[in-house]
Design an enzyme around this catalytic site. Structure first.
Site, PDB file in Angstrom:
ATOM      1  NE  ARG A   1      -3.948   1.673   2.229  1.00 22.77           N
ATOM      2  CZ  ARG A   1      -5.109   1.545   2.823  1.00 22.77           C
ATOM      3  NH1 ARG A   1      -5.238   0.690   3.815  1.00 22.77           N
ATOM      4  NH2 ARG A   1      -6.143   2.238   2.438  1.00 22.77           N
ATOM      5  CB  ALA A   2       1.301   3.992  -2.427  1.00 22.62           C
TER       6      ALA A   2
ATOM      7  CD  GLU B   1      -2.795   4.327  -7.557  1.00 21.41           C
ATOM      8  OE1 GLU B   1      -2.985   5.205  -8.389  1.00 21.41           O
ATOM      9  OE2 GLU B   1      -2.224   4.526  -6.479  1.00 21.41           O
TER      10      GLU B   1
END
Lengths: 335, 335
Positions: free
Chosen positions: B70-71, B285
């Site tokens: 998870r960014a 995304e």
């Protein structure tokens, strides 16, 4: 009438930079800061404008430019409030002289004596002077006086409210415009300007409902075509929907305007496809970030009127973009 | 085959955040930092993916996702290098398990144990572990580990060279991807992500000629459709022309790729109109920043395959965007 709502005095005689260099050197060595003068003559102003902005207005068919100090020169991150104050005053006086010399060509927008970490109350006297005494019709507001480190609060914070109160009282809008950057990660015209546009819009999407409830008369111009926003319009619609924020177009209606400083046809097409026509102001930022001729078209990149002309807008919509919207957003412009 | 080149494990079980909270509390009070574990079972992984990413792959018709931590969770600005190291290791191990459980659905990209002000040499062992032992095909590189204050040097600075040397040696590309922000001016998915994309591209436009001469095999993916770049393509072409930098398309050719994470048709249209087809990678995304259904289309905003399908690409171009380009940019993906 064709109003170019975004132009800076980028062709200013070099004497302004000589002044600034000396001022900042005095500041650095702790010497006494006095206002002084740029010592630019009327002839030097004429020479700097007639072969440049005025010639291009004529060639490109715009009538009048909303004209403000060179954006990169504001550099609120340098010096302190006092150097910033004199610098802003002298720059605004210079813009006033441009407008007085060429009343058919230029209408003034002022810069403010901002400084990082300094609440913008200090800017109110200069704003009043420019609007009430000089007849300027709006202002440039720098959301990041730190020059690329973004240390001041978001535009929706009460920190900014004093300047908003004065803007509403004077009935003038602010163009959100950063300046040069002292952070080496950001090229000023290629990254920092666009990032600031995107950032400002996102702040308003998150917190604008409250802000515009507090200031129903508050209006912002987000320049450079609105940064990344039109290209990512779906992202903003989606984020708003997920979070219960206003639809971007709804938020913008009476409060946020994008200009047409986008330097190719596909970008302008996107802008007009997604953003309501009532919220688009014609502008070119001539003479600005990009000065060359596009080999793909044979015309200047920043001759944005050509892109708008190609859209095939109705007469009513053309009027809005080239004149009507500007008159609505800048009601102090009455000509 | 349809490869979605940009997906994060956003549906991770909450236990990872429980771990992180405890880890950072220990750090704050000066307690001993040990690696520990997320304590997430295989069944919990299955449960978090099957009704989410895997279901959506099936529904939307993509075959496989390049999958990374998870960014927003990377948060390199929190803790220190040691907390960041354990956090990155555990996250990458979790991604490895996802890929092992669903080898047909996921291929790994790693995060790195970056920290603000810490030269990225420290990340090399973890990068090697993920590529050589786990079979990951690339990495996410955070150009701003400070989380919104941008205190590290530009990507063209020699500061970053050690990680580039290793990337070239391993023949893996980096997706330039920031994380959450601790600077209240930046909404992470609505401003910071896009600003970072724009910033990275501009750094490469300014300094890429030297960088790619030093590293002919270096490849970057700039996600979210390239930030503001395609919308402002004329600005970048013009800046390059004025300054003697490479034409943006020329610069990009063997080195820079934009993905299709743009959540509406006009944005995707612009992307494909200006950016060479060889430099566009399909991505959604999913499940990411925008989770709703667009009332204008009746489909998920981030179902980007629909927008690409509407472009009417030739079969050869479709292959490039959905598969061929990804295979070229990520040569360690061989399936």
């Amino acid at each position: 009438m064709i109003i170019d709502t975004h132009g800076h005095y980028t062709t200013v005689p070099a004497k302004s930079e000589v002044y600034r260099k000396a001022q900042l050197e005095t500041y650095e060595r702790g010497g006494p800061i006095t206002k002084g003068s740029f010592e630019i003559s009327d002839d030097e102003i004429r020479e700097s404008l007639e072969g440049a902005q005025i010639k291009m207005q004529r060639e490109r068919g715009s009538d009048l430019t909303f004209f403000s100090p060179r954006a990169s020169a504001m550099a609120h991150h340098l010096g302190n409030v006092l150097t910033s104050t004199y610098w802003a005053e002298l720059w605004n006086e210079l813009i006033y002289r441009c407008c007085a010399l060429y009343p058919d060509n230029f209408v003034g927008l002022c810069m403010l004596p901002q400084a990082p970490g300094v609440p913008p109350e200090n800017c109110i006297p200069e704003l009043e002077r420019c609007i009430l005494e000089y007849g300027f019709v709006g202002l440039n507001l720098n959301p990041d006086p730190s020059g690329g480190y973004w240390t001041d609060p978001p535009l929706t914070d009460r920190y900014w409210y004093p300047i908003y109160e004065k803007m509403v009282e004077l009935d003038v809008p602010a163009m959100i415009h950063v300046s040069s950057t002292c952070n080496p990660v950001f090229h000023h015209t290629g990254a920092h300007y666009l990032n600031a546009d995107t950032t400002a819009f996102m702040q308003l999407l998150q917190g604008g409902r409250q802000l515009f409830q507090d200031f129903p008369g508050l209006r912002f111009i987000i320049p450079h075509g609105g940064g990344a926003v039109p290209y990512d319009w779906g992202r903003y619609r989606g984020l708003a929907q997920d979070n219960g924020w206003p639809h971007p177009a709804e938020l913008m209606r009476d409060h946020i305007y994008f200009d047409t400083c986008v330097y190719h046809q596909p970008g302008i097409d996107t802008l007009f496809k997604v953003v309501p026509i009532d919220n688009i102001l014609f502008a070119s930022e001539m003479i600005g970030a990009v000065r060359g001729i596009d080999p793909e078209t044979g015309h200047y990149y920043d001759d944005t009127k050509r892109y708008v002309d190609k859209l095939g807008l109705s007469e009513a919509d053309r009027y809005k973009v080239f004149e009507g919207n500007a008159r609505r957003v800048y009601p102090r412009f009455r000509r």
